[in-house]
Design an enzyme around this catalytic site. Structure first.
Site, PDB file in Angstrom:
ATOM      1  N   ASP A 115      13.416  11.573 -16.898  1.00 14.06           N
ATOM      2  CA  ASP A 115      13.006  10.404 -16.125  1.00 14.06           C
ATOM      3  C   ASP A 115      11.975  10.746 -15.052  1.00 14.06           C
ATOM      4  OD1 ASP A 115      14.800  11.892 -14.654  1.00 14.06           O
ATOM      5  OD2 ASP A 115      16.361  10.380 -14.669  1.00 14.06           O
ATOM      6  N   ASN A 140      27.711   7.164  -9.607  1.00 15.89           N
ATOM      7  CA  ASN A 140      28.121   5.890 -10.203  1.00 15.89           C
ATOM      8  C   ASN A 140      28.203   5.992 -11.728  1.00 15.89           C
ATOM      9  OD1 ASN A 140      25.467   6.016 -10.982  1.00 15.89           O
ATOM     10  ND2 ASN A 140      24.828   4.128  -9.954  1.00 15.89           N
ATOM     11  N   HIS A 143      25.775   7.191 -13.741  1.00 15.42           N
ATOM     12  CA  HIS A 143      24.526   7.110 -14.495  1.00 15.42           C
ATOM     13  C   HIS A 143      24.158   8.452 -15.110  1.00 15.42           C
ATOM     14  CE1 HIS A 143      21.837   7.990 -10.733  1.00 15.42           C
ATOM     15  NE2 HIS A 143      22.023   9.093 -11.405  1.00 15.42           N
ATOM     16  N   GLU A 177      21.603   3.037 -15.319  1.00 18.96           N
ATOM     17  CA  GLU A 177      22.543   2.606 -14.296  1.00 18.96           C
ATOM     18  C   GLU A 177      23.652   1.744 -14.906  1.00 18.96           C
ATOM     19  OE1 GLU A 177      22.203   4.143 -11.730  1.00 18.96           O
ATOM     20  OE2 GLU A 177      20.441   3.737 -10.532  1.00 18.96           O
TER      21      GLU A 177
HETATM   22  C1  F6R Z   1      17.799  13.401 -12.877  1.00 19.04           C
HETATM   23  C2  F6R Z   1      18.639  12.336 -13.390  1.00 19.04           C
HETATM   24  C3  F6R Z   1      19.867  11.892 -12.700  1.00 19.04           C
HETATM   25  C4  F6R Z   1      20.645  13.020 -12.038  1.00 19.04           C
HETATM   26  C5  F6R Z   1      21.855  12.471 -11.324  1.00 19.04           C
HETATM   27  C6  F6R Z   1      22.581  13.549 -10.560  1.00 19.04           C
HETATM   28  O1  F6R Z   1      16.736  13.635 -13.743  1.00 19.04           O
HETATM   29  O2  F6R Z   1      18.312  11.805 -14.371  1.00 19.04           O
HETATM   30  O3  F6R Z   1      20.678  11.259 -13.626  1.00 19.04           O
HETATM   31  O4  F6R Z   1      21.020  13.958 -12.994  1.00 19.04           O
HETATM   32  O5  F6R Z   1      21.488  11.480 -10.432  1.00 19.04           O
HETATM   33  O6  F6R Z   1      21.798  13.974  -9.508  1.00 19.04           O
HETATM   34  P1  F6R Z   1      22.205  15.244  -8.625  1.00 19.04           P
HETATM   35  O7  F6R Z   1      22.149  16.415  -9.535  1.00 19.04           O
HETATM   36  O8  F6R Z   1      21.164  15.324  -7.557  1.00 19.04           O
HETATM   37  O9  F6R Z   1      23.565  14.980  -8.120  1.00 19.04           O
END
Ligand code: F6R
Length: 544
Positions: free
Chosen positions: A67, A136, A138, A143
């Site tokens: 992403d 959450n 995702h 989301e």
């Molecule tokens: C990042 C992504 C997100 C993260 C998720 C966890 O490319 O797609 O899904 O993997 O938000 O983020 P952290 O590792 O910062 O807790």
């Protein structure tokens, strides 16, 4: 879903790096799906070290990132392109033209997503996808929603993600409101997936992932349809097992529930006698520590008699040397691991145990017969504590306003007539009045009166004991009828040591209560409190 639990973040990063290295070694021109965020930074450090030591070669590796924020310039230090350059690409021998990330500056984001999806397919599809998980649920920026978009798409970030990601920005207002992200089906097309989660902030969502079926409100649950997913988490993120502790005046019971709610371990220690609250708390925390070393415990529930202050974690109990004793803080400071500890009344814990894993009823009332009468009310699967926190003290329902004085200061409380203490008093009185009875002879032989004495004397055909028992079950029936009328529960459960007598105790009560509401004997018996305390901890630490 395969699960690997690592001791800490560094072990997690090494484990994930091993899997990526293996992928590169078996297919040097493999396609990796990469993630950003704080979770994979340790993995990228490991991969960098392995690359620099010559263990793995990125020369022919192709990568697609999950992403990118939208809109965002590639050279913005918050862009995922910038993140990847800094944390991985600039440190390894990957060919930058083989690294793909959705273009956060694309004039037509929809066309950009379409092209991105096409490019992944043209290159042969992702061999190994690395994922983090949002608090959450995702994955990528998919989301929680009623409908999840399957292919790479433009999406609006939820407030919770904006808040979680604001730690990388000056403030939440600076976090872009949109992102371009691979969709759930793009992710599921990968041949192999590793999902990484570390730290206590991820514990709730990992618990939900493991506990729930496929549910678009927890997008990571979609991974459950994929045949090759490995969840790698550290101990802090692993929801693991829950330890329930049931403190009593005589002994303290410990019970461990695994992820499937099986009681996998129990232990009982004697409550230190003539002791201070500190000695008791120390004995409990020492034993908890030993159990935590054996099992991946993610939370502790403590059930205790007496008055509790849930907010401050304090207990005051008359049959224990507890006077505003800080049991929650004591445990948290002494068990050697940062896991949540919750506190509840012991009878409520027993009710929770029965409601979820014993008789299994959503709305039920548990009557625990012992020194007094404890009560636990469960409504909709949750403890009902009332506005002051003391709901369920059914032992103090008045059944005779001019009656026996109760320790609580009132007269005629139900427990003064129908607790095991009351049964013992009634047995003693009957002996005094009937010195020639079988009951009196039995007591002389045994040297003491217990709740069981009356049953033993009835077995020997003692009419005096039968009379005591009849009166006792009448008292029991009066209170039970009252609570049925007040609560109309799915079922009433009778617990406490005396409930081991089973149908002998139950049948006369059912006959006298004369109600359609089922009345049952506790299934979990002496383990109900510890199981319920563990269950409570589990429910409190799972995202619904
Ligand atoms: C990042 C992504 C997100 C993260 C998720 C966890 O490319 O797609 O899904 O993997 O938000 O983020 P952290 O590792 O910062 O807790």
């Amino acid at each position: 879903m395969k699960i690997i639990i690592c001791d800490n973040y560094s072990e997690l990063s090494k484990k994930a790096a091993e899997i990526v290295a293996q992928q590169i070694q078996t297919k040097p021109n493999c396609i990796l799906g990469l993630a950003t965020g704080s979770t994979p930074i340790g993995l990228y450090d490991e991969l960098t070290a392995m690359n620099q030591s010559g263990e793995i070669d990125f020369k022919d590796v192709i990568s697609f990132n999950l992403d990118e924020y939208y809109p965002i310039a590639a050279d913005n230090d918050q862009s995922y392109r910038y993140f990847m350059q800094k944390n991985l690409f600039s440190r390894i021998n990957i060919n930058t033209s083989n690294t793909f990330i959705p273009n956060g500056e694309a004039a037509d984001p929809v066309a950009e997503c379409r092209e991105y999806e096409k490019k992944i397919a043209e290159k042969g599809g992702i061999d190994l996808q690395i994922l983090g998980i949002g608090q959450n649920g995702h994955i990528g920026f998919n989301e929680p929603d009623a409908n999840l978009n399957s292919d790479t798409h433009l999406t609006e970030l939820t407030q919770s993600t904006i808040e979680a990601n604001s730690r990388f920005f000056e403030n939440a207002d600076e976090v872009p409101t949109h992102a371009l992200t691979m969709g759930i089906s793009s992710i599921l097309k990968s041949k192999k997936i590793i999902l990484l989660a570390n730290g206590p902030k991820k514990r709730k969502v990992v618990a939900s992932l493991l506990d729930s079926g496929i549910n678009t409100n927890i997008p990571a649950t979609m991974l459950k349809v994929h045949p090759d997913v490995t969840l790698i988490c550290d101990r802090e993120a692993y929801p693991g097992m829950h330890l329930g502790i049931d403190i009593g005046g005589t002994d303290v019971k410990f019970g461990v529930l695994d992820l499937d709610n099986n009681l996998v371990y129990t232990e009982t220690i004697s409550t230190p006698k003539a002791s201070t609250d500190k000695n008791i708390m120390k004995a409990i925390s020492d034993k908890s520590k030993m159990i935590i070393e054996k099992f991946p415990i993610a939370g502790i529930g403590v059930g205790t008699p007496g008055l509790i202050d849930k907010k401050r974690g304090l207990v005051s109990a008359s049959n224990l040397p507890f006077d505003k004793s800080p049991i929650v803080d004591y445990l948290r400071q002494n068990i050697g691991i940062d896991i949540p500890v919750c506190l509840e009344n012991d009878a409520c814990c027993a009710a929770m145990g029965e409601a979820h894993l014993g008789v299994r009823a959503k709305n039920m009332l548990m009557v625990t017969l012992g020194t007094g009468i404890g009560g636990g009310i469960v409504i909709g699967g949750e403890i009902y504590s009332g506005s002051m926190g003391n709901a369920g003290e059914i032992g103090h329902i008045c059944i005779d306003h001019d009656g026996i004085a109760c320790a609580c200061g009132h007269n005629g409380c139900w427990e003064a007539y129908a607790s095991v203490t009351a049964l013992i008093n009634q047995t003693k009185k009957a002996c005094e009045e009937n010195p020639d009875s079988i009951l009196n002879k039995l007591i002389k032989d045994e040297g003491a009166v217990t709740g069981k004495t009356v049953f033993d004397a009835m077995d020997k055909g003692c009419p005096v004991a039968q009379k005591v028992f009849d009166k006792y079950t009448t008292y029991l029936a009066i209170g039970i009828r009252n609570v049925i009328v007040a609560f109309d529960p799915d079922t009433i459960v009778i617990g406490g040591g005396i409930s081991k007598e089973g149908e002998r105790l139950l049948n006369p009560i059912i006959e006298k209560v004369k109600s359609d509401t089922p009345i049952r004997i506790s299934i979990l018996q002496g383990n109900a409190g510890a199981i319920g305390a563990a269950m409570l901890s589990k429910l409190k630490n799972t995202v619904k």
